[in-house]
Design an enzyme around this catalytic site. Structure first.
Site: not given
Length: 410
Positions: A131-132, A183, A187, A225, A289
């Site tokens: 992720d991210d 994603h 965020h 989250y 991540h």
């Protein structure tokens, strides 16, 4: 920023599985969604590249939403679920509504629905995802994946604002064969957003990825989250055909800190060891991540252990035996299976705000590609003045239409 302690490691036995979506929540299987995204892609090396998108770092203003997306939203029958309010990192609902109720089914309360991807089938299958991205450490991670011949075995859930500020990193992942997914744009806690804001967060991220990946439309998204409920699920799937991807175990790599009462690299790796070196045979879909050096270090330490213990590493789509993109099968060089027409390419020049446009230069460069990927025709270019806001520009890419959407809803 990238996680909270209420979403720590989830036990399979603790998760409440709700019923599948009522059919009435979803768009008709024969609906025409091909008009949602249609336009030629901007050049990521051009000086005006960022002007084609909302500003990074915050939820796009609703004024930037293309009318086609709003029109599609209006056709989707949504469940009666209220917008949540952020409360110390945990979304809460008005009138003492229980987020674990099947009507709401919030993953914050460890509830997921049948259509969510939660834990892959098959013994010792690790559905690898990060992720991210892209971030400053992404190129190093991509190098490691390439050196181990597993670039195509990883799904990257990317943030829209990061995509447009680091497009070259995205292109590296694409060229290496990485599987790209959504994603959101900035965020946020998605259940705290209005319906229109949810559309903006998802749609613009899909837009940015498709523009860089030859018009391939993302098919999967992961909520930041893990914050998703049935309202947000219905918008994601009903408007854009997106499949919600969750996780069965949180590595807590996002929480690594130098503070003594927080997670450390050693403690995260110790937990990771229990998953990949123990007696577990059920598939894994971990929360990992590409956030910083610590998260990359954890993966590079644990990957060889997993392989040595017989784990098969696959991207999310392959782990669930599904196709990679809404309009393409497997890989970033597979044929785009629907007819694609590149429409008007409009260059927007922001003025005093990120969501208003003073002028625009439109360049038309239309092309048609058949199902075999053969260019059929192209049109000449023309320029004209305009004062369109982002929301009124022609859509940017062709999303999978009826058959593609029906396939993922079966």
């Amino acid at each position: 920023m990238y996680g909270h302690l209420s979403l720590s490691t989830l036990s399979l036995l603790a998760v409440v599985a709700a019923a599948p979506f009522p059919e009435s929540w979803l768009q008709p299987r024969d609906s025409d969604v091909s008009q949602l995204f249609r336009r030629g892609a901007p050049d990521p090396k051009a000086s005006d590249y960022l002007s084609y998108y909302p500003s990074p770092g915050s939820t796009p203003n609703v004024s930037t939403i293309p009318q086609a997306w709003l029109d599609k939203l209006a056709t989707v029958q949504l469940p009666n679920v209220s917008v949540a309010t952020a409360n110390d990192g945990r979304p809460t609902y008005p009138n003492n509504e229980n987020d674990g109720d099947s009507e709401i089914c919030s993953f914050t309360d460890q509830c997921y629905v049948e259509d969510d991807l939660y834990s892959p089938p098959g013994e010792k299958v690790w559905a690898l995802s990060f992720d991210d991205g892209p971030t400053d450490v992404s190129p190093a991670l991509y190098d490691y994946l390439a050196q181990n011949n597993i670039s195509s075995s990883a799904t990257h859930f990317m943030i829209g604002g990061n995509i447009i500020t680091s497009p070259q990193s995205v292109l590296i992942a694409i060229e290496a064969g990485g599987h790209l997914a959504v994603h959101t744009w900035s965020h946020p806690y998605m259940t705290t957003l209005t319906n229109e804001q949810v559309v903006a967060e998802l749609g613009w991220t899909m837009q940015a990825l498709s523009d860089l990946n030859g018009g391939r439309i993302p098919m999967y998204w992961r909520p930041p989250y893990g914050d998703v409920d049935n309202r947000v699920r219905a918008i994601a799937k009903g408007v854009f055909g997106l499949v919600t991807v969750l996780w069965d175990s949180d590595t807590n790599d996002w929480a690594i800190s130098d503070q003594p009462d927080q997670y450390s690299v050693a403690s995260v790796e110790a937990y990771f060891d229990t998953l990949v070196t123990g007696n577990r045979t059920q598939g894994l879909l971990l929360l990992e991540h590409e956030l910083d050096n610590n998260t990359v270090e954890v993966f590079e330490t644990e990957y060889p252990k997993a392989v040595a213990n017989g784990w098969s590493v696959k991207n999310v789509a392959d782990a669930f035996s599904m196709k990679w993109y809404l309009n393409s099968g497997k890989g970033n060089d597979d044929v785009v299976t629907t007819m694609s027409v590149a429409g008007t390419l409009t260059t927007a020049k922001p003025t005093h705000t990120s969501t208003s446009v003073a002028s625009a230069t439109a360049t038309s460069s239309a092309s048609v590609t058949d199902s075999a990927g053969v260019s059929i025709a192209s049109a000449a270019s023309s320029q004209e003045s305009s004062s369109w806001p982002i929301a009124n520009r022609p859509s940017l890419f062709v999303i999978a239409c009826g058959l593609a959407l029906a396939a993922i809803m079966v």
